[in-house]
Design a protein around this motif. Structure first.
Motif, short mmCIF file in Angstrom:
data_model
loop_
_atom_site.label_atom_id
_atom_site.label_comp_id
_atom_site.label_asym_id
_atom_site.label_seq_id
_atom_site.Cartn_x
_atom_site.Cartn_y
_atom_site.Cartn_z
N GLU A 87 59.45 82.76 31.41
CA GLU A 87 59.20 84.62 32.58
C GLU A 87 59.23 83.43 33.99
O GLU A 87 59.88 84.15 34.57
CB GLU A 87 58.29 85.02 31.98
CG GLU A 87 58.81 86.04 31.13
CD GLU A 87 57.85 86.31 30.06
OE1 GLU A 87 58.43 86.54 29.32
OE2 GLU A 87 56.01 86.04 30.43
N TYR A 90 62.26 82.36 35.30
CA TYR A 90 63.46 82.88 35.77
C TYR A 90 62.68 83.48 36.65
O TYR A 90 64.20 84.44 37.68
CB TYR A 90 64.22 83.70 34.79
CG TYR A 90 64.75 82.94 33.65
CD1 TYR A 90 66.46 83.42 33.84
CD2 TYR A 90 64.48 83.01 32.57
CE1 TYR A 90 67.36 82.76 32.82
CE2 TYR A 90 65.29 82.21 30.70
CZ TYR A 90 66.79 82.18 31.73
OH TYR A 90 67.52 81.61 30.76
N TYR A 91 61.96 83.84 37.00
CA TYR A 91 61.66 84.96 38.04
C TYR A 91 60.62 84.50 39.49
O TYR A 91 60.52 85.03 39.95
CB TYR A 91 61.47 86.38 37.06
CG TYR A 91 62.18 86.99 36.56
CD1 TYR A 91 63.15 87.40 36.80
CD2 TYR A 91 61.87 87.27 34.59
CE1 TYR A 91 64.51 88.31 36.01
CE2 TYR A 91 62.49 87.70 34.71
CZ TYR A 91 63.58 88.25 34.58
OH TYR A 91 64.79 88.36 33.86
#
Length: 253
Positions: A87, A90-91
């Motif tokens: 996570e 990706y972010y």
């Protein structure tokens, strides 16, 4: 440096997840009280409770009684750290990532509790519903999250579709087919990811559950009426939906 921070954060919260997995089904508090060996009940010292390191150093055994400690503890810590890292990759270090950290931790706890005890604690699903809906008012969040109208409709639809299955199955068979915990978990999916996520997740989870149970049905070690925990399959279905969201929508269109 951020990578190391997220890794350690994942391991620490994975350790907390293990506490919840053990204590919540027994209605015990998860904040206070030291951990103890499930076999000999002796309190575990802090230096034997360091995520990942202590398990490896002690060879997966209790220092006191030398009995094996379930590998589930190691798996939960590693899974939490792995998903936190994905996570973050990706972010980045954003509010979207923090929200996904919260959701990931909660779903891992639900996964292992339901797998073993066939229950999905309301103390986890209700806060997830509230967070899932409230976050939808923030227009700056990543596009994976819906607006508040979509979130609200998705949450009610997610709950309603399982409730409907329970209702009609009980009318036809005069017994429970699924639990309301599954309905609340699918409501969580709807509140977090919107109306369009619910049909995909219910379909994917049903197919995966059937594929897993099918060999036992063929060998007749299980019957169609045998109780299975459906929550883990909803969680796996939700994960697949998030991974292949764009492709799934394109396929349907």
């Amino acid at each position: 440096m951020d990578f190391i921070f997220v890794l350690l954060l994942g391991l620490l919260w994975g350790s907390f997840a293990n506490v919840c997995i053990v204590r919540l089904p027994e209605n015990k508090g998860v904040i206070s009280g030291r951990s103890s060996c499930p076999k000999c009940k002796k309190k575990i010292s802090w230096y034997d409770n360091i995520p990942l390191i202590s398990y490896i150093y002690l060879g997966g055994k209790c220092r006191n009684c030398k009995k094996k400690i379930s590998i589930q503890y190691l798996i939960v810590e590693l899974l939490t750290a792995l998903f936190f890292l994905i996570e973050y990759f990706y972010y980045g270090l954003t509010f979207t990532t923090v929200l996904l950290f919260i959701l990931t931790l909660a779903l891992i706890i639900i996964f292992f509790i339901d797998l073993k005890h066939f229950i999905i604690p309301d103390v986890i699903t209700f806060p997830l519903m509230i967070i899932g809906f409230l976050k939808s008012f923030d227009p700056n969040l990543n596009e994976i999250f819906p607006n508040y109208i979509n979130s609200l409709i998705g949450g009610f639809f997610g709950y309603g579709i399982i409730w409907g299955i329970i209702f009609f199955y009980k009318k036809l068979k005069n017994k429970e087919g699924m639990g309301l915990g599954d309905a609340k978990l699918l409501a969580v999916v709807g509140f977090w990811f919107g109306l369009e996520s619910v049909p995909f997740v219910i379909f994917l989870s049903s197919v995966i559950a059937l594929l897993v149970v099918l060999p036992d049905l063929i060998r007749k070690t299980k019957k169609m009426s045998t109780q299975i925990p459906f929550g883990p399959y909803i969680i796996i279905g939700n994960l697949i939906y998030l991974l292949f969201e764009d492709k799934l929508k394109f396929f349907v269109i």
